[in-house]
Design a protein around this motif. Sequence first.
Motif, PDB file in Angstrom:
ATOM      1  N   UNK A 181      30.362  73.945  15.610  1.00 25.06           N
ATOM      2  CA  UNK A 181      31.672  73.325  15.836  1.00 25.06           C
ATOM      3  C   UNK A 181      32.214  73.667  17.217  1.00 25.06           C
ATOM      4  N   UNK A 182      32.056  74.918  17.620  1.00 22.08           N
ATOM      5  CA  UNK A 182      32.525  75.338  18.945  1.00 22.08           C
ATOM      6  C   UNK A 182      31.771  74.567  20.027  1.00 22.08           C
ATOM      7  N   UNK A 215      31.608  70.435  24.216  1.00 22.81           N
ATOM      8  CA  UNK A 215      30.877  69.314  24.807  1.00 22.81           C
ATOM      9  C   UNK A 215      31.689  68.024  24.717  1.00 22.81           C
ATOM     10  N   UNK A 216      32.473  67.880  23.668  1.00 21.14           N
ATOM     11  CA  UNK A 216      33.365  66.727  23.553  1.00 21.14           C
ATOM     12  C   UNK A 216      34.423  66.720  24.641  1.00 21.14           C
ATOM     13  N   UNK A 217      34.976  67.896  24.948  1.00 20.39           N
ATOM     14  CA  UNK A 217      35.962  68.005  26.017  1.00 20.39           C
ATOM     15  C   UNK A 217      35.311  67.685  27.366  1.00 20.39           C
ATOM     16  N   UNK A 218      34.098  68.207  27.581  1.00 17.79           N
ATOM     17  CA  UNK A 218      33.372  67.925  28.825  1.00 17.79           C
ATOM     18  C   UNK A 218      33.182  66.417  28.983  1.00 17.79           C
ATOM     19  N   UNK A 219      32.795  65.768  27.910  1.00 17.17           N
ATOM     20  CA  UNK A 219      32.595  64.319  27.952  1.00 17.17           C
ATOM     21  C   UNK A 219      33.912  63.584  28.172  1.00 17.17           C
ATOM     22  N   UNK A 220      34.976  64.020  27.483  1.00 16.84           N
ATOM     23  CA  UNK A 220      36.276  63.370  27.618  1.00 16.84           C
ATOM     24  C   UNK A 220      36.826  63.502  29.037  1.00 16.84           C
ATOM     25  N   UNK A 221      36.496  64.606  29.703  1.00 14.40           N
ATOM     26  CA  UNK A 221      36.937  64.797  31.077  1.00 14.40           C
ATOM     27  C   UNK A 221      36.114  63.990  32.070  1.00 14.40           C
ATOM     28  N   UNK A 222      35.030  63.377  31.565  1.00 16.55           N
ATOM     29  CA  UNK A 222      34.198  62.548  32.427  1.00 16.55           C
ATOM     30  C   UNK A 222      33.217  63.329  33.281  1.00 16.55           C
ATOM     31  N   UNK A 223      32.990  64.588  32.936  1.00 14.14           N
ATOM     32  CA  UNK A 223      32.040  65.384  33.710  1.00 14.14           C
ATOM     33  C   UNK A 223      30.625  64.910  33.420  1.00 14.14           C
TER      34      UNK A 223
END
Length: 162
Positions: free
Chosen positions: A92-93, A98-106
Amino acid sequence: AVSQGHFEPYKTMHPRWEHWEDFMDDINQSSPFGMNRGYQSSTAWQWMITEQALFKNAIEGMAIAGSLSFLVLLFCTGNIILASYAVFVIASIVISVLGVVSALGWEFNMTVSIAVVILIGFSVDYAIHICHAYVESKQLTRQQKTQESLKRMAISIFGGSL
């Protein structure tokens, strides 16, 4: 000569590589025998392949780390339910970050690949500390063991996460 961005993401570079491969195939097909073995080359393509390998290895590393952490937790705690919960928390962590990384567009590059490995290490470390405190607790009920383990370890884990 055409200038390529050497550190552009795979999804940008791969279509360019395909374009140049098609161009060279056309040139080679229309060239006489002995002169039809041309090829195109760029250090940018090396980076493209490296980035693809980093992504593949990060996925494999996550699978290996998850499996090994389950086995280690199972061996150390002797409790399959506790080990399963811990691996679920670790997954989950990792998925959340990784979801945040993707949402930030990195883009998934070398830095993110290294960060994923560190993230897995921290996640496993945190889960193991909580599980160890739970197993070592002298409390009688699961709720009391959980509360005690969180009281003992939460501040250290929170501090480490900063």
